[in-house]
Write a protein that holds these residues in place. Structure first.
Motif, PDB file in Angstrom:
ATOM      1  N   HIS A   1      -1.166   0.004   6.615  1.00 30.13           N
ATOM      2  CA  HIS A   1      -0.416   1.151   6.098  1.00 30.13           C
ATOM      3  C   HIS A   1      -0.949   2.450   6.684  1.00 30.13           C
ATOM      4  O   HIS A   1      -0.163   3.328   7.095  1.00 30.13           O
ATOM      5  N   GLN A   2      -2.274   2.598   6.717  1.00 25.92           N
ATOM      6  CA  GLN A   2      -2.860   3.814   7.292  1.00 25.92           C
ATOM      7  C   GLN A   2      -2.438   3.981   8.745  1.00 25.92           C
ATOM      8  O   GLN A   2      -2.067   5.083   9.181  1.00 25.92           O
TER       9      GLN A   2
ATOM     10  N   LEU B   1      -5.485  10.251   5.093  1.00 23.97           N
ATOM     11  CA  LEU B   1      -4.800   9.345   4.171  1.00 23.97           C
ATOM     12  C   LEU B   1      -5.872   8.470   3.533  1.00 23.97           C
ATOM     13  O   LEU B   1      -6.347   7.499   4.144  1.00 23.97           O
ATOM     14  N   GLY B   2      -6.300   8.823   2.320  1.00 20.45           N
ATOM     15  CA  GLY B   2      -7.395   8.115   1.675  1.00 20.45           C
ATOM     16  C   GLY B   2      -8.656   8.243   2.504  1.00 20.45           C
ATOM     17  O   GLY B   2      -9.017   9.338   2.939  1.00 20.45           O
ATOM     18  N   PRO B   3      -9.345   7.132   2.801  1.00 17.65           N
ATOM     19  CA  PRO B   3     -10.554   7.209   3.626  1.00 17.65           C
ATOM     20  C   PRO B   3     -10.255   7.309   5.123  1.00 17.65           C
ATOM     21  O   PRO B   3     -11.172   7.485   5.926  1.00 17.65           O
TER      22      PRO B   3
ATOM     23  N   ALA C   1       5.181   0.363   6.923  1.00 21.05           N
ATOM     24  CA  ALA C   1       4.898   1.803   6.941  1.00 21.05           C
ATOM     25  C   ALA C   1       5.620   2.524   8.078  1.00 21.05           C
ATOM     26  O   ALA C   1       5.769   3.747   8.046  1.00 21.05           O
ATOM     27  N   PHE C   2       6.085   1.771   9.084  1.00 17.77           N
ATOM     28  CA  PHE C   2       6.766   2.366  10.237  1.00 17.77           C
ATOM     29  C   PHE C   2       8.220   2.627   9.858  1.00 17.77           C
ATOM     30  O   PHE C   2       9.133   1.897  10.233  1.00 17.77           O
ATOM     31  N   SER C   3       8.412   3.685   9.106  1.00 15.55           N
ATOM     32  CA  SER C   3       9.746   3.978   8.557  1.00 15.55           C
ATOM     33  C   SER C   3      10.015   5.479   8.596  1.00 15.55           C
ATOM     34  O   SER C   3       9.149   6.281   8.228  1.00 15.55           O
TER      35      SER C   3
ATOM     36  N   ALA D   1       0.860  -1.182   0.000  1.00 13.21           N
ATOM     37  CA  ALA D   1       0.000   0.000   0.000  1.00 13.21           C
ATOM     38  C   ALA D   1       0.895   1.231   0.000  1.00 13.21           C
ATOM     39  O   ALA D   1       2.055   1.174   0.412  1.00 13.21           O
ATOM     40  N   ALA D   2       0.364   2.346  -0.478  1.00  7.53           N
ATOM     41  CA  ALA D   2       1.180   3.561  -0.588  1.00  7.53           C
ATOM     42  C   ALA D   2       0.358   4.766  -0.149  1.00  7.53           C
ATOM     43  O   ALA D   2      -0.838   4.680   0.101  1.00  7.53           O
ATOM     44  N   GLY D   3       1.045   5.906  -0.075  1.00  8.07           N
ATOM     45  CA  GLY D   3       0.379   7.149   0.273  1.00  8.07           C
ATOM     46  C   GLY D   3       0.900   7.729   1.567  1.00  8.07           C
ATOM     47  O   GLY D   3       1.334   7.001   2.472  1.00  8.07           O
ATOM     48  N   GLU D   4       0.892   9.055   1.639  1.00  7.08           N
ATOM     49  CA  GLU D   4       1.314   9.777   2.828  1.00  7.08           C
ATOM     50  C   GLU D   4       0.184  10.657   3.328  1.00  7.08           C
ATOM     51  O   GLU D   4      -0.632  11.150   2.537  1.00  7.08           O
TER      52      GLU D   4
END
Length: 529
Positions: free
Chosen positions: A113-114, A88-90, A176-178, A74-77
């Motif tokens: 990811h969210q 972040l998206g929904p 995502a924890f990066s 999954a992607a997005g910030e």
């Protein structure tokens, strides 16, 4: 042996002996290389002893590594608005008073990811607190390594009790924890799996920080309007960050009933929650049976119940399912919108025992719960030790008194007042923070859940002395809800007078003591409000 004119001592060879050895020749024979040769075995043995723990540590790490499953990336910030709303998206996170409110939605990978991106700062702080607590209680680094290695060995297969969806969500959250500031202690996914099992690991220890919770249910004529109400204090002594940074999660998982969970950033499962169908539940620690390293973490089982059960009977059926076999003993209180109440007593290798009031009692019941078993596991030696050595009996006695004196048609305010009770049985005064009180000032969250109205009232902190904020789940769990169009402050119940009297501040200045130890004996001490 003779002395030379200069006073030096000279060896004289005995008859038949070989050539005499002068001091210089003996000194020459004791060169560093010869001394090293003579002590080589000792040095090798010493080096082996020194290296063995390190090598064992490396071997444990290699043999017990828990690998993440393959996932769809999954992607997005997050986009951050001027009012602090993170989207972040929904999904979103916003602050309501001192409480974080968050919606997570989609597939396991999307939710993971969210969670990891929206809550990255809070997750860093939370985990940092746990590392600080470990260093505080175990200041010697090699001993910390040993404890971690023992945990890795004992719980090396803990992920096998998790569902595929749970593992994929944790894997996406770990990805995502990066950047990960703690990766040196344990790989991210492996560490997150352990953190999701923290409740079970903690309850497996004799002196668990989770044996202090107090809850009660009100149904029928016992509560205002005949609503079904479940109230709880979640006592968890792992640092103030879990009180100050609490969150209300609004989870929309694909194919599941939407639900709300009150916990902290980073936790995938649930310990306190209610779903859109009006099923509410809370978990209490207990001790019975032998803890085991296999099974499903209790926070994941609670999440499964919230996502699939619409009432108490469906919830009990899920809790009996071998697919949700527990790792450690615990108690679950369940209340549904129809006014049904049950307490499930669970322990490894034992059939579930459900305490369910009869039909007449269900119509207007007041059901208490602390931390001891009352069914077939009541005579278990571990349970008897809990009753003898912890505050469960004292809190239960006081809770029984308060519920018996509670007038019919009790309001949410009356329920909060019971949760804030700081006296002993018979109304005896206790020092502030005494562990025998219902409110020992150790709760990381307190919640009153109206299952009929689908409303949560959540403590803002610190502990229970701050306000209780209202969360309307009928509105917040609607997929069409738009947080950007709702900037109004939530309704709130007032703070405890203890907070404004100066007594709470004085207690903090005194070091926030918690007298009473673990024993639930007679009450005593100075008067509390």
């Amino acid at each position: 042996m003779t002395s030379s004119p200069e006073g030096d001592v000279t060896d004289r060879a005995a008859p038949g002996a070989g050539p005499s050895r002068t001091p210089s020749s003996r000194l020459a024979s004791r060169t560093p290389s010869s001394r090293l040769a003579r002590h080589r075995r000792k040095l090798i043995a010493a080096a082996a002893l020194l290296a063995a723990p390190f090598l064992a540590h490396l071997a444990v790490g290699a043999a017990t590594r828990i690998e993440p499953p393959p996932i769809r990336a999954a992607a997005g910030e997050p986009a951050v608005g001027p009012d602090g709303l993170r989207v972040l998206g929904p999904a979103y996170v916003r602050r309501r008073g001192r409480i974080l409110e968050a919606r997570l939605s989609g597939s396991p990978e999307e939710i993971g990811h969210q969670h990891g991106r929206l809550f990255y700062p809070e997750m860093v702080r939370n985990e940092g607190t746990l590392h600080e607590q470990l260093r505080l209680h175990v200041p010697v680094a090699p001993l910390r390594w040993l404890l971690m290695d023992l945990a890795r060995l004992q719980f090396r297969g803990v992920d096998q009790g998790m569902t595929d969806g749970a593992r994929r969500e944790i894997a996406a959250q770990a990805r995502a924890f990066s950047p990960d500031p703690f990766e040196g202690s344990l790989p991210t996914y492996h560490r997150f799996v352990f953190l999701q099992s923290l409740y079970d690991i903690a309850l497996s220890f004799e002196h668990s920080p989770l044996l202090g919770c107090t809850s009660f249910a009100l149904t029928g004529g016992a509560s205002a309007g005949g609503h079904a109400v479940l109230a709880r204090n979640f006592d968890f002594e792992a640092g103030p960050i879990f009180d100050e940074g609490k969150a209300v999660f609004l989870v929309h998982e694909e194919g599941k009933i939407p639900y709300a969970s009150v916990s902290w950033p980073g936790l995938v499962g649930a310990v306190t929650g209610m779903n859109a169908a009006g099923l509410a539940l809370v978990v209490h620690g207990g001790r019975a049976g032998e803890p085991r390293a296999a099974g499903e973490p209790v926070v994941h089982t609670m999440r499964a119940v919230l996502g699939r059960a619409r009432g108490v009977d469906e919830a009990l059926a899920l809790l009996r399912d071998p697919a949700h076999a527990p790792m450690v003993s615990h108690l679950v209180m369940l209340v549904d919108a129809g006014g049904r109440v049950a307490i499930a007593e669970r322990a490894p290798h034992a059939p579930l025992h459900a305490r369910v009031p009869d039909g007449a009692a269900q119509a207007g019941s007041k059901v208490p719960l602390t931390n001891h078993f009352e069914g077939p596991l009541a005579s278990d030696p571990r349970n008897l030790r809990v009753e003898a050595e912890t505050s469960t009996r004292a809190r239960r006695a006081r809770l029984d008194e308060r519920l018996a004196a509670l007038p019919e048609g009790a309001t949410i305010e009356a329920a909060v007042d019971i949760l804030r009770d700081r006296r002993g049985p018979g109304g005896a005064p206790l020092p502030l923070g005494d562990r025998r009180a219902i409110d020992a000032l150790i709760a990381t969250h307190a919640v009153v859940m109206d299952a009929t109205a689908r409303v949560l009232w959540v403590s803002e902190g610190p502990h229970l002395v701050g306000r209780f904020l209202r969360f309307d789940l009928a509105r917040l769990l609607d997929p069409a809800f738009d947080p950007a169009s709702d900037a109004a402050e939530p309704a709130a119940l007032p703070e405890d007078p203890l907070l404004t009297s100066g007594d709470y501040a004085a207690w903090e200045r005194a070091g926030a003591p918690h007298p009473g130890g673990e024993r639930g004996g007679d009450a005593g001490g100075s008067t509390t409000p």
